[in-house]
Design a protein around this motif. Structure first.
Motif, PDB file in Angstrom:
ATOM      1  N   LEU A 161       0.830  -1.206   0.000  1.00  0.00           N
ATOM      2  CA  LEU A 161       0.000   0.000   0.000  1.00  0.00           C
ATOM      3  C   LEU A 161       0.865   1.256   0.000  1.00  0.00           C
ATOM      4  CD1 LEU A 161      -3.104   0.404   0.066  1.00  0.00           C
ATOM      5  CD2 LEU A 161      -2.918   0.742   2.531  1.00  0.00           C
ATOM      6  N   ALA A 162       1.938   1.228   0.787  1.00  0.00           N
ATOM      7  CA  ALA A 162       2.853   2.378   0.851  1.00  0.00           C
ATOM      8  C   ALA A 162       3.554   2.598  -0.496  1.00  0.00           C
ATOM      9  CB  ALA A 162       3.885   2.156   1.952  1.00  0.00           C
ATOM     10  N   ILE A 163       3.926   1.510  -1.170  1.00  0.00           N
ATOM     11  CA  ILE A 163       4.580   1.621  -2.479  1.00  0.00           C
ATOM     12  C   ILE A 163       3.649   2.299  -3.482  1.00  0.00           C
ATOM     13  CG2 ILE A 163       5.434   0.288  -4.458  1.00  0.00           C
ATOM     14  CD1 ILE A 163       6.536  -1.748  -2.438  1.00  0.00           C
ATOM     15  N   LEU A 164       2.365   1.926  -3.455  1.00  0.00           N
ATOM     16  CA  LEU A 164       1.395   2.534  -4.372  1.00  0.00           C
ATOM     17  C   LEU A 164       1.170   4.005  -4.052  1.00  0.00           C
ATOM     18  CD1 LEU A 164      -1.283  -0.310  -4.666  1.00  0.00           C
ATOM     19  CD2 LEU A 164       0.646   0.180  -6.172  1.00  0.00           C
ATOM     20  N   CYS A 165       1.262   4.352  -2.763  1.00  0.00           N
ATOM     21  CA  CYS A 165       1.139   5.767  -2.377  1.00  0.00           C
ATOM     22  C   CYS A 165       2.319   6.581  -2.905  1.00  0.00           C
ATOM     23  CB  CYS A 165       1.066   5.903  -0.858  1.00  0.00           C
ATOM     24  SG  CYS A 165      -0.507   5.376  -0.135  1.00  0.00           S
ATOM     25  N   LEU A 166       3.507   6.003  -2.839  1.00  0.00           N
ATOM     26  CA  LEU A 166       4.712   6.705  -3.277  1.00  0.00           C
ATOM     27  C   LEU A 166       4.829   6.761  -4.797  1.00  0.00           C
ATOM     28  CD1 LEU A 166       7.272   5.214  -0.717  1.00  0.00           C
ATOM     29  CD2 LEU A 166       6.374   7.553  -0.743  1.00  0.00           C
ATOM     30  N   PHE A 167       4.312   5.737  -5.483  1.00  0.00           N
ATOM     31  CA  PHE A 167       4.439   5.659  -6.939  1.00  0.00           C
ATOM     32  C   PHE A 167       3.064   5.415  -7.568  1.00  0.00           C
ATOM     33  CE2 PHE A 167       8.345   3.978  -4.983  1.00  0.00           C
ATOM     34  CZ  PHE A 167       9.272   4.890  -5.475  1.00  0.00           C
ATOM     35  N   PRO A 168       2.218   6.447  -7.634  1.00  0.00           N
ATOM     36  CA  PRO A 168       0.856   6.274  -8.175  1.00  0.00           C
ATOM     37  C   PRO A 168       0.836   5.821  -9.628  1.00  0.00           C
ATOM     38  CG  PRO A 168       1.375   8.597  -7.829  1.00  0.00           C
ATOM     39  CD  PRO A 168       2.458   7.819  -7.169  1.00  0.00           C
ATOM     40  N   GLY A 169       1.929   6.066 -10.359  1.00  0.00           N
ATOM     41  CA  GLY A 169       1.980   5.616 -11.745  1.00  0.00           C
ATOM     42  C   GLY A 169       1.862   4.113 -11.899  1.00  0.00           C
ATOM     43  N   LEU A 170       2.172   3.369 -10.839  1.00  0.00           N
ATOM     44  CA  LEU A 170       2.015   1.910 -10.884  1.00  0.00           C
ATOM     45  C   LEU A 170       0.551   1.519 -11.077  1.00  0.00           C
ATOM     46  CD1 LEU A 170       4.447   0.961  -7.970  1.00  0.00           C
ATOM     47  CD2 LEU A 170       4.788   0.480 -10.414  1.00  0.00           C
ATOM     48  N   VAL A 171      -0.349   2.393 -10.691  1.00  0.00           N
ATOM     49  CA  VAL A 171      -1.787   2.145 -10.873  1.00  0.00           C
ATOM     50  C   VAL A 171      -2.284   2.763 -12.177  1.00  0.00           C
ATOM     51  CG1 VAL A 171      -4.086   2.622  -9.958  1.00  0.00           C
ATOM     52  CG2 VAL A 171      -2.232   1.996  -8.399  1.00  0.00           C
ATOM     53  N   THR A 172      -1.854   3.977 -12.471  1.00  0.00           N
ATOM     54  CA  THR A 172      -2.468   4.750 -13.554  1.00  0.00           C
ATOM     55  C   THR A 172      -1.834   4.540 -14.925  1.00  0.00           C
ATOM     56  OG1 THR A 172      -1.039   6.640 -13.008  1.00  0.00           O
ATOM     57  CG2 THR A 172      -3.197   6.544 -11.938  1.00  0.00           C
ATOM     58  N   TRP A 173      -0.608   3.982 -14.970  1.00  0.00           N
ATOM     59  CA  TRP A 173       0.097   3.908 -16.248  1.00  0.00           C
ATOM     60  C   TRP A 173      -0.580   2.962 -17.248  1.00  0.00           C
ATOM     61  CZ3 TRP A 173       3.327  -0.006 -18.621  1.00  0.00           C
ATOM     62  CH2 TRP A 173       3.995   0.458 -19.766  1.00  0.00           C
ATOM     63  N   LEU A 174      -0.862   1.717 -16.831  1.00  0.00           N
ATOM     64  CA  LEU A 174      -1.469   0.762 -17.757  1.00  0.00           C
ATOM     65  C   LEU A 174      -2.845   1.221 -18.261  1.00  0.00           C
ATOM     66  CD1 LEU A 174      -0.655  -2.907 -16.630  1.00  0.00           C
ATOM     67  CD2 LEU A 174      -0.044  -1.754 -18.745  1.00  0.00           C
ATOM     68  N   PRO A 175      -3.735   1.707 -17.383  1.00  0.00           N
ATOM     69  CA  PRO A 175      -5.016   2.213 -17.900  1.00  0.00           C
ATOM     70  C   PRO A 175      -4.838   3.331 -18.926  1.00  0.00           C
ATOM     71  CG  PRO A 175      -5.158   1.902 -15.529  1.00  0.00           C
ATOM     72  CD  PRO A 175      -3.717   1.684 -15.901  1.00  0.00           C
ATOM     73  N   SER A 176      -3.829   4.199 -18.708  1.00  0.00           N
ATOM     74  CA  SER A 176      -3.614   5.285 -19.674  1.00  0.00           C
ATOM     75  C   SER A 176      -3.125   4.742 -21.014  1.00  0.00           C
ATOM     76  CB  SER A 176      -2.613   6.281 -19.107  1.00  0.00           C
ATOM     77  OG  SER A 176      -1.300   5.734 -19.048  1.00  0.00           O
ATOM     78  N   ILE A 177      -2.376   3.645 -20.982  1.00  0.00           N
ATOM     79  CA  ILE A 177      -1.875   3.034 -22.213  1.00  0.00           C
ATOM     80  C   ILE A 177      -3.023   2.383 -22.998  1.00  0.00           C
ATOM     81  CG2 ILE A 177      -0.449   1.189 -23.171  1.00  0.00           C
ATOM     82  CD1 ILE A 177       1.170   3.575 -22.282  1.00  0.00           C
ATOM     83  N   PHE A 178      -3.872   1.631 -22.299  1.00  0.00           N
ATOM     84  CA  PHE A 178      -4.912   0.861 -22.976  1.00  0.00           C
ATOM     85  C   PHE A 178      -6.182   1.667 -23.248  1.00  0.00           C
ATOM     86  CE2 PHE A 178      -2.472  -2.696 -21.044  1.00  0.00           C
ATOM     87  CZ  PHE A 178      -2.247  -3.418 -22.207  1.00  0.00           C
ATOM     88  N   PHE A 179      -6.528   2.567 -22.338  1.00  0.00           N
ATOM     89  CA  PHE A 179      -7.803   3.265 -22.470  1.00  0.00           C
ATOM     90  C   PHE A 179      -7.668   4.773 -22.616  1.00  0.00           C
ATOM     91  CE2 PHE A 179      -8.598  -0.574 -19.864  1.00  0.00           C
ATOM     92  CZ  PHE A 179      -9.401  -1.247 -20.770  1.00  0.00           C
ATOM     93  N   GLY A 180      -6.428   5.307 -22.517  1.00  0.00           N
ATOM     94  CA  GLY A 180      -6.212   6.744 -22.683  1.00  0.00           C
ATOM     95  C   GLY A 180      -6.630   7.527 -21.458  1.00  0.00           C
ATOM     96  N   GLY A 181      -6.252   8.805 -21.406  1.00  0.00           N
ATOM     97  CA  GLY A 181      -6.688   9.664 -20.291  1.00  0.00           C
ATOM     98  C   GLY A 181      -5.748   9.531 -19.120  1.00  0.00           C
TER      99      GLY A 181
END
Length: 447
Positions: free
Chosen positions: A427-447
């Motif tokens: 959970l702490a890693i995801l807080c420090l590096f939010p791109g781990l959550v948002t990068w793939l959705p931006s690649i596949f679905f944009g935005g």
């Protein structure tokens, strides 16, 4: 009565009713009925209209059709014994290193999580398959129970996940659509699996008595080519199913609901080729799907009714004003929300937690300018701990139900504690590096 008093009283009544052991779905609906009547001056027809409209809105949600299809896929895969061959292959491949059997359990549970999304199926299957092997090879009881319980819970996070389908259907936001949630959950799920893998490897190398390797004679029965052949043969079928389900969603070829139908069909094909497809298997899988779907939907109806009444009487504004108006740093507000979810996870089912907290916390997160998808993934990773935390962690009871009598609840409680801490690290890693959550959705679905 003041809104503040009703807000506190409503949550107090819910906690009291749950403590007394009443069924959660009906408890949520009953508490909502009582406080809804108090709030609207005992206008029974008005409250009934609200209940009917909410129930109809849920039943009319096309996204939720994916729930019974994913559950059916999980039930068929569980009965077709897809995980058995993979564990037997990895038993040979990884068993010769310290902690190797524990690592095999993590790998199998990760693959199984990506094909089922059902916690009970993963924990029970690995409990029956892996526990005797771990016990016979001298693994510490605490270590082996912790490995199976923690790795088994990956199914609630790694897509396709029933929790993510419910979450996506609940918010109705474009940013937190089921497709975005599925893409956003891939890295968090892999991070948790990697943390478990590293912990087992490091801990068993420091103290080999916790997870000794299999004998050299047993490991030497197969050549390197045979080991690779066994692994690929057992890994290709589930990976093909994962590609069929997740690949079609991420490529934009199919909606999550359509992909769920494809997954259920693929599970039927795998059961057929494993010679496990018969009338009895179909009947049991269908009946289990019916029961599980009914339970989830009843929770959904009760939880939706509770949150609607709570928000309509102004409870959401009270909570938002308390947190936002407190002047606290937004990261401290985020910590308070995550802590509330964590504590609720010790006592309440994940579905009820989502249905109660998401309508309240999501507006607060957006008011504090947090990314909705990132915040949603923090909620989902946090909710994974609810399956492990005493006193009511479901994974603990699933495992105890199939474990040999040598395992006591104290062994299990001690075994899961390091893995709960690892979930906190994730959970702490995801807080420090939010791109781990948002990068793939931006690649596949944009935005």
């Amino acid at each position: 009565m003041s809104v503040e008093f009703l807000t506190v009283a409503m949550f107090a009544a819910l906690i009291l009713a749950i403590t007394l052991g009443h069924p959660l779905a009906y408890t949520l609906a009953a508490v909502a009925t009582i406080f809804g009547l108090i709030d609207n001056g005992f206008n029974i027809p008005g409250l009934f209209d609200m209940f009917v409209n909410n129930s109809w809105g849920l039943m009319d949600n096309y996204v939720l059709v994916a729930i019974p299809l994913f559950i059916l896929m999980a039930q068929l895969l569980d009965r077709s014994k897809v995980s058995d061959a993979l564990f037997e292959a990895l038993y040979v491949v990884l068993g010769s290193i310290k902690g190797g059997l524990g690592l095999a359990v993590v790998v199998v549970c990760t693959v199984f999580a990506a094909t089922t999304g059902i916690i009970g199926a993963s924990v029970v299957a690995m409990g029956l398959l892996g526990t005797p092997a771990l016990l016979s090879k001298g693994y510490q009881k605490e270590m082996s129970s912790g490995i199976i319980c923690a790795a088994g819970t990956l199914g609630i996070l790694i897509p396709p996940s029933i929790m993510l389908v419910v979450y996506g259907g609940l918010t109705g936001l474009k940013e937190t659509s089921v497709g975005n949630l599925f893409a956003g959950a891939i890295f968090p799920g892999m991070i948790l699996a990697s943390l478990y893998f590293l912990y087992i490897f490091i801990r068993c190398n420091i103290n080999p008595k916790l997870g000794p390797p299999i004998s050299k004679e047993e490991a030497g029965k197969f050549s390197a080519a045979q080991k690779w052949g066994m692994t690929l043969k057992s890994l290709i079928p589930p990976m093909a199913l994962i590609l069929a389900v997740m690949g079609t969603i991420l490529a934009g070829v199919a909606t999550p609901t359509e992909a769920a139908g494809l997954g259920a069909t693929g599970a039927l094909v795998l059961a057929f080729f494993n010679k496990k497809l018969n009338w009895e298997v179909l009947k049991q899988a269908s009946f289990s799907t019916l029961k599980t779907t009914s339970m989830v939907m009843m929770l959904f109806i009760g939880g939706k009714f509770f949150s609607t009444v709570f928000l309509s009487m102004g409870g959401g504004d009270v909570v938002a004003d308390t947190l936002i108006g407190s002047g606290l740093n937004r990261w401290l507000v985020l910590f308070i929300m995550m802590f509330i979810v964590f504590i609720m996870g010790m006592f309440i089912d994940w579905a009820a937690i989502l249905l109660v907290t998401v309508p309240i916390f999501m507006p607060i997160a957006m008011e504090l300018d947090f990314n909705p998808l990132w915040f949603s993934m923090l909620m989902c990773v946090n909710l994974q701990t609810s399956f492990l935390t005493p006193p009511f962690g479901y994974a603990l009871f699933y495992f105890k139900g199939v474990a040999p009598p040598e395992y006591t609840m104290m062994h299990i409680y001690k075994g899961i504690m390091p893995f709960v801490l690892l979930q906190g690290v994730g959970l702490a890693i995801l807080c420090l590096f939010p791109g781990l959550v948002t990068w793939l959705p931006s690649i596949f679905f944009g935005g």
